[in-house]
Every structure is written in structure tokens, then in C-alpha cells.
Motif scaffolding. Sequence first.
Motif, PDB file in Angstrom:
ATOM      1  N   LEU A 172     -82.352  27.683 -82.422  1.00 41.93           N
ATOM      2  CA  LEU A 172     -81.456  27.018 -83.363  1.00 41.93           C
ATOM      3  C   LEU A 172     -80.919  27.952 -84.432  1.00 41.93           C
ATOM      4  N   GLY A 173     -81.590  29.084 -84.643  1.00 41.59           N
ATOM      5  CA  GLY A 173     -81.116  30.037 -85.637  1.00 41.59           C
ATOM      6  C   GLY A 173     -81.278  29.572 -87.063  1.00 41.59           C
ATOM      7  N   CYS A 174     -82.329  28.840 -87.358  1.00 42.02           N
ATOM      8  CA  CYS A 174     -82.560  28.375 -88.723  1.00 42.02           C
ATOM      9  C   CYS A 174     -84.049  28.139 -88.940  1.00 42.02           C
ATOM     10  N   GLU A 175     -84.449  28.099 -90.208  1.00 48.99           N
ATOM     11  CA  GLU A 175     -85.825  27.791 -90.557  1.00 48.99           C
ATOM     12  C   GLU A 175     -86.080  26.293 -90.379  1.00 48.99           C
ATOM     13  N   ILE A 176     -87.335  25.940 -90.142  1.00 47.40           N
ATOM     14  CA  ILE A 176     -87.640  24.522 -89.910  1.00 47.40           C
ATOM     15  C   ILE A 176     -88.729  24.056 -90.865  1.00 47.40           C
TER      16      ILE A 176
ATOM     17  N   ALA B  15     -81.191  10.311 -89.479  1.00 46.00           N
ATOM     18  CA  ALA B  15     -80.679  11.669 -89.254  1.00 46.00           C
ATOM     19  C   ALA B  15     -79.288  11.843 -89.843  1.00 46.00           C
ATOM     20  N   GLU B  16     -79.053  13.012 -90.386  1.00 50.76           N
ATOM     21  CA  GLU B  16     -77.711  13.384 -90.807  1.00 50.76           C
ATOM     22  C   GLU B  16     -76.929  13.871 -89.587  1.00 50.76           C
ATOM     23  N   PRO B  17     -75.640  13.550 -89.496  1.00 56.37           N
ATOM     24  CA  PRO B  17     -74.843  14.005 -88.338  1.00 56.37           C
ATOM     25  C   PRO B  17     -74.898  15.512 -88.127  1.00 56.37           C
ATOM     26  N   SER B  18     -74.936  16.266 -89.220  1.00 57.74           N
ATOM     27  CA  SER B  18     -74.984  17.729 -89.086  1.00 57.74           C
ATOM     28  C   SER B  18     -76.272  18.189 -88.423  1.00 57.74           C
ATOM     29  N   ALA B  19     -77.386  17.471 -88.687  1.00 56.69           N
ATOM     30  CA  ALA B  19     -78.663  17.842 -88.070  1.00 56.69           C
ATOM     31  C   ALA B  19     -78.635  17.570 -86.573  1.00 56.69           C
ATOM     32  N   ILE B  20     -78.049  16.438 -86.165  1.00 50.53           N
ATOM     33  CA  ILE B  20     -77.970  16.105 -84.731  1.00 50.53           C
ATOM     34  C   ILE B  20     -77.083  17.109 -84.002  1.00 50.53           C
ATOM     35  N   GLU B  21     -75.977  17.505 -84.653  1.00 44.95           N
ATOM     36  CA  GLU B  21     -75.094  18.498 -84.029  1.00 44.95           C
ATOM     37  C   GLU B  21     -75.792  19.844 -83.874  1.00 44.95           C
ATOM     38  N   LYS B  22     -76.680  20.147 -84.784  1.00 50.49           N
ATOM     39  CA  LYS B  22     -77.358  21.442 -84.751  1.00 50.49           C
ATOM     40  C   LYS B  22     -78.370  21.531 -83.614  1.00 50.49           C
ATOM     41  N   VAL B  23     -79.001  20.409 -83.273  1.00 47.83           N
ATOM     42  CA  VAL B  23     -80.067  20.404 -82.260  1.00 47.83           C
ATOM     43  C   VAL B  23     -79.526  19.821 -80.966  1.00 47.83           C
ATOM     44  N   PRO B  24     -79.359  20.599 -79.909  1.00 50.45           N
ATOM     45  CA  PRO B  24     -78.905  20.042 -78.626  1.00 50.45           C
ATOM     46  C   PRO B  24     -79.928  19.052 -78.069  1.00 50.45           C
TER      47      PRO B  24
ATOM     48  N   LYS C 168     -81.147  18.791 -75.091  1.00 48.40           N
ATOM     49  CA  LYS C 168     -82.182  19.410 -74.256  1.00 48.40           C
ATOM     50  C   LYS C 168     -83.316  19.973 -75.099  1.00 48.40           C
ATOM     51  N   VAL C 169     -82.969  20.549 -76.247  1.00 47.12           N
ATOM     52  CA  VAL C 169     -84.000  21.092 -77.137  1.00 47.12           C
ATOM     53  C   VAL C 169     -84.835  19.966 -77.727  1.00 47.12           C
ATOM     54  N   ALA C 170     -84.171  18.900 -78.165  1.00 49.52           N
ATOM     55  CA  ALA C 170     -84.890  17.770 -78.762  1.00 49.52           C
ATOM     56  C   ALA C 170     -85.837  17.135 -77.751  1.00 49.52           C
ATOM     57  N   GLU C 171     -85.388  16.962 -76.489  1.00 53.35           N
ATOM     58  CA  GLU C 171     -86.237  16.329 -75.485  1.00 53.35           C
ATOM     59  C   GLU C 171     -87.362  17.262 -75.038  1.00 53.35           C
ATOM     60  N   TYR C 172     -87.065  18.557 -74.925  1.00 55.64           N
ATOM     61  CA  TYR C 172     -88.086  19.493 -74.440  1.00 55.64           C
ATOM     62  C   TYR C 172     -89.224  19.640 -75.452  1.00 55.64           C
TER      63      TYR C 172
ATOM     64  N   ALA D 165     -79.769   9.601 -72.475  1.00 55.69           N
ATOM     65  CA  ALA D 165     -78.740  10.632 -72.613  1.00 55.69           C
ATOM     66  C   ALA D 165     -78.997  11.805 -71.672  1.00 55.69           C
ATOM     67  N   GLY D 166     -80.265  12.172 -71.497  1.00 58.32           N
ATOM     68  CA  GLY D 166     -80.579  13.292 -70.614  1.00 58.32           C
ATOM     69  C   GLY D 166     -80.190  13.022 -69.179  1.00 58.32           C
ATOM     70  N   THR D 167     -80.516  11.828 -68.681  1.00 58.56           N
ATOM     71  CA  THR D 167     -80.181  11.480 -67.297  1.00 58.56           C
ATOM     72  C   THR D 167     -78.678  11.405 -67.099  1.00 58.56           C
ATOM     73  N   ILE D 168     -77.968  10.811 -68.077  1.00 57.35           N
ATOM     74  CA  ILE D 168     -76.512  10.701 -67.969  1.00 57.35           C
ATOM     75  C   ILE D 168     -75.882  12.090 -67.969  1.00 57.35           C
ATOM     76  N   GLY D 169     -76.369  12.969 -68.843  1.00 59.42           N
ATOM     77  CA  GLY D 169     -75.842  14.333 -68.872  1.00 59.42           C
ATOM     78  C   GLY D 169     -76.089  15.071 -67.578  1.00 59.42           C
ATOM     79  N   GLU D 170     -77.265  14.843 -66.985  1.00 56.35           N
ATOM     80  CA  GLU D 170     -77.589  15.488 -65.705  1.00 56.35           C
ATOM     81  C   GLU D 170     -76.659  15.008 -64.607  1.00 56.35           C
ATOM     82  N   ILE D 171     -76.380  13.703 -64.568  1.00 54.12           N
ATOM     83  CA  ILE D 171     -75.473  13.162 -63.541  1.00 54.12           C
ATOM     84  C   ILE D 171     -74.075  13.734 -63.714  1.00 54.12           C
ATOM     85  N   MET D 172     -73.595  13.755 -64.965  1.00 53.65           N
ATOM     86  CA  MET D 172     -72.244  14.241 -65.211  1.00 53.65           C
ATOM     87  C   MET D 172     -72.128  15.734 -64.891  1.00 53.65           C
ATOM     88  N   ALA D 173     -73.226  16.473 -65.113  1.00 56.87           N
ATOM     89  CA  ALA D 173     -73.192  17.913 -64.836  1.00 56.87           C
ATOM     90  C   ALA D 173     -73.210  18.200 -63.344  1.00 56.87           C
TER      91      ALA D 173
END
Length: 722
Positions: A122-126, A74-83, A85-89, A148-156
Motif C-alpha cells: 500500500l505504500g503507507c504506514e498502518i 470507512a472513508e472513501p479514500s481509505a477504501i480506494e487505497k486498499v484493493p 484482493k489485499v483486504a480479502e487476503y 465482490a471477489g467472486t464477481i471480479g473473478e468472473i468478470m476477469a
Amino acid sequence: MITKSDTLLAKVLVDKGYLSTEALRPTLDEAAKSKDSLFALLVKKEAVPEERLLRTLAELLRLPFIEQAADLKAEPSAIEKVPLKVAEYYKIAPLRLDKRKLTIAVSAPLDLRTQDDIRAHLGCEIEIELAREKDVAEAIKRFYGFAAGTIGEIMAQAPASSSAAPVGEGYEKIENIEKLAGDASVARLVNQIILEAYRKRATDIHIEPYRGKVKLRYRIDGILYNANVQPEMSRLILPILSRIKIMSNLNIVERRLPQDGRAIVKVEDTQLDLRVSSIPTPYGESVVIRMLPMNRVFSLEQLGLSAEQLQTFETLINKPHGIIFITGPTGSGKSTTLYACLNRINTDERKIITIEDPVEYEMDGVTQIQVVQSIGLDFAKGLRSMLRHDPDVMMVGEVRDLETAEMAIRVALTGHLVFSTLHTNDAASGITRLVDIGIQPYLVASSVEAFIAQRLVRRICPECKEEDPTLAPQLKAEIAAELGMRKSDFPVYRGRGCHNCNNTGFWGRLAIYELLLLNEKIQDLVMKKAAASDVKREAVFQGMRTLRQDGWLKVLGGLTTVAEILEATQGDQETAPLPPEEPPADETPKERAAARPAAKSQEPKKGEEGRVFMRLNHTVNVHYKIIRPPQAADAEDAAEEYAVTRNISAGGLVFVAQEKIPVGAILEIRLELPGDEIECLARVLRQKEIDSRKFYEVAVCFLDLSTAVRSKLDKFVLKETK
């Protein structure tokens, strides 16, 4: 609901012969009545392999198919573009972002509605590329961090005031940590760590705090691998460790002293025995969790024994009395071998008792005792008590001191079969170790049946096994020389790396062995307090395979790689040398002798840069004696002969003899170096007649030089070459 793509997929599967119309009809009917697609149902039912389905769909829909998990980058810009939660869902792995066009990897074709939802979020074509479900899930973990999802949930969920401080910035109050340790999210995070280790075939989990960060590592097939974790995990280290301590009944308040505990958990259909150990560090506690399957079945056939070795093992473990020692460093699989031996002879007719530190695996029908040093229950005391329980077979986890060794020998001499371990580098050193701790040589000779040294090497993954074209011909020649083979054009193999082995090229481990049986000649040497090198020399002459030789046989069998054997046996013995280069045709032995000791090579010859040892074209006095087979008629008449070397290295040498010496013969060699002498055994690799007066050029490789002596010889060669 049947879609157009489902109809096309069904037609292609039937046309290609993957499924018949009759076999496919029930799944089509189910897809028409449910929300699942035909593809999803076929994968769920395993009616067609997932990879075959994905290839078929990729061909049908003209989509790229990513074969290797390593190609999911993955390119860093692609990871930044996709949150996250969206990737996991949606179970998508972002790969590339080109202006407003995002390329994602998915494990199943996305319907139009799902594609529209992703575009809206995401506001872009796929653009879609297909990959295996396991590879996409691994890519998401790799891109965003483990759990990452579980850690984010705990921190939130956790208020800022109650969240734990980062590693290295002090400790939060124990009341808050204890409360957070019981939180469902933290418990789920710990469960995810254990589940991930189980699915990756890990044997150990390492949780290590450092300044401002936490490392999570898994040991798989003996090698540690980092798990990518989010930086926020450093703020959760205290509740994570407290949760692990609660599971293993440890004191969560005590952070200054090492602690050891145990927990039993169920993962899928397997019960795991978790051995938890914590030690204090400047930035918190470091925890290691050893994972032991409770229902593991041990078998001698699974250890990597050859047919000959298996027969020898069977003979040894069915002896009525004596001691069998397994030797090797920590982590070499000694306990596994002992359990396999006990499992083979575990019958209702035998009483088997063990004393271990710790008890690693539970065995039905075997009485197992755990060493507890704090109350004085050690190996020696346990052995004395075990004798009162009328055992037939006993296992002592380790012989560490004179008292334990004396007790084990006394037990063996009174008609019991005893298994135990020693920490030595090879089999012959086990004799020296026992004598060094105070056991009389006659007791060793009369009680010990065998010393068995072993190492663990990684097994090549069967899914991606391929011939290795990169191995240097010189190294193949060295392997052939070490095994006494005439041909060196055999194939060797490696693992290419695939999704099955997490792109490591290896799947599981097997053992290499060195079996030293104490026959009459070896017992005589023990009684004479012979050095370990002398014992090993005699054992090699009688046919014992060294660890490295057994490893080379595993390489020839396509079970492991050359690099694994070199790594595992680097303290055993070096690789045998290549047959030396041919001397100039116009140079006679007399001319070589007249030049003594002048001729020295200034630069390595072409092709020699791939050799293990530097070679020196130098004349050195050498004395040799052919070791005749005991049954030969002239076995007593072999006399020491004198010769001079043509060249020499730390692996072997070439000399000129006045007799024809058969290839494969074993020689006793005595080298006269300046101010020193070296004695060893050598095997003849080749011989060649070099003139009409019946002079023969003989190339030999050293068999039993110790690492120190070989290093000394190599330094001599390097010094003379300068």
C-alpha cells in the motif's frame, strides 16, 4: 512458534483467572509446534470468548477495540487505497487515511512480517484497531460489495465478447448464458448468495433487475434489507438467474412467463427447501427464493403463547370434531401455527391428512397433498378424496370459496377435526367472511369451535436488550388504560443493536393472538347475523383479549417493543386514551350543562401534543348503561342514564354522573353527535367526586370503535376545534 505477545497473553489470561495454567499448557505446546498463534488457537478451540480475548489484547497492546459493528465506518479514500484482493487476503477493513497513515481494523494482531507486507503493498504506514472477526468480514462486504471477489473473478475470466449485457440493454444469446451459468464461478456466486441468506436468518431472497442495476435483498424477521452489490453484478444477472433455474428444474429459455420451481440444498448441517418463483419485468426476470428448513421442529411454546392461551390451544386441538380457523393477512404466521398444532397431536393413533398450496414443511407421520390447479386438484376436490382415507384430523390450507367452505363444514359435522385459515383482519370478521361467501349462520355456529387471529412482531434481541427511556409517559398511560391497569410506571424495553442481531435490535419473531371461542352467546349472535363489531363487543365483555391488548402484554413482558405492536395492529384498534385533564375546580356540573354546546378549546393544553387524539372541551349528550356481571343480583335492573360530556376525543370522554361508577366497569355508551349517533362499549378509567351533592366525574376509554367510526369522531373533534 511462541512469540513475545503469546507469552504476555498467556500470563494475563492466567492472572485474570480466565484460564488455569494446566488448561493453557496444551494450547501453548500446540502453538509452539504450529504456525498458528496462541490467540488464533484459543479462538478456534473457543477456550475463551473472542470478545474477551480481544479486550485483553487491546489492553495488553494498548490498541483500540471496536465494540459495535456499526462503528466500523470507512472513508472513501481509505477504501480506494486498499484493493479488494489485499483486504480479502489479509482480512483487513480500511477505516481512515490521513496523508500516509492508514488505519485498519483486524480481528487478530498482525505479526511484523505481515505488517511489512501490507506497508509494501500500500505504500503507507498502518495503525491497527481490533474488532471481532465477524464484524471485520461484514465490514469488508459492506465496503466493497457482496461477493465482490467472486464477481471480479468472473468478470476477469470472461472474455468481453461473451460477458452478458447490462440489465436493460438487451439479452445475450442463450447458448452463452447457459454455458456461463454452469461455470464454477457463477455457481459459487449463487451459493454465496444462498449461504449469506442462511447466515443472516433470512426467509426470502429477492433478486430484482432494474435499468442498469440489480438489487439483492434479504427478508429478515419480516423486514427487507438491501445487500450491497457491485455494479458489475448487473452484467451477470442472466447467468445468475439461469443457474438458479437449472437448480430448480425450470426452463431457462422461457423468460416471458412466470415460473415456479423447487430445489433442495444443504447449507452447513441444515437442508433447505428452496421455493423459486420468477416473474417477467421490462428489464429481465425478477426472482424470489423462499428458504424453508426441512428439519424444522414446531412447538406451541415457541409461538409466543401465554400460559392461559396455551391451555386454550391444548383444549381446542384435542377436541374430537369441529373447525378451528386461523385468521390474518398473508405473512402473519398462520401456517406456522397450524403446523405447531398438528405437531402437538401427531401420534401413531391419529391419521392426519393435509391439503396445502404449497406444502411448506414436510412432517413425518402426516400425509400431505399439494394443490395443483393446472390439473384441477384444488382444495374442494382434495377434501372429497381425503374423506375416503379415513382421517381423524384434516388441515385445509385456506378456505377461499363456498365449495371448499361447505366441504370443510360437512367434514367437521361428521366427526372430524379440521384446521384451516381465512384472510381476515380480526377473529370476529371470520364469521362475517363465511356468511358472506354463502355459508348459513346455523352451520357456522354448529361447526366452528374458534376463530384465532394473529400477527407477527419482532422479538427484542436478548443480547442487547435494555430499558427504553424515550417512551412518552402518555403512551404508557394509554397502554395501562387499554389493559385496565391503575399504574403506568412499568418499564418497557428495546434492543440497542449489537453484532448478534446485525444492529437491528431484534432477533426472531413471535405471534400475538386474539382467541374468539364460539360459546352459547357468540353462537346466538352468529345465528342472528350480528355484525362483526357486535360479536367482538360481546367477546371483549366476556374477557377476550384483542390483538393489541395481547401485544401490550408482550411489551410488559419485555418480549417486543411498543412500535412493533402499533405497526402490527394499526388496523385492529387504536390506542386507548389518556385519563382526561382535570376540569377547573370552580366549575360545577350545572355551569357546564348551562354552557352547552358552546365551550370549545382553541388550542391544545400544554402536554397534549403527545396525545394520540385531539381533545375537545365540548358538551355532548351521552347515554350510558352499566353492564352488570351476569351473576350480580341486580343484573336485570341496570337502566340507561343520561349525562353530558366535559370533553371528548376519538379515544374516550369525560362526563358527569350522579352515581359512583367503579373503576374498571364496562359501560354501553350512546353519543348524540350532530346528525349522527355512535354506540360502543367503554371502560371506566377513573372516577372522582367533584362536589358535596354527590356528582362524580367519570373518565372512560372506548373499547370497540371501528377504525372508520373512530376516524369520523376524530374529524368531528378537529372540525369543532377550529
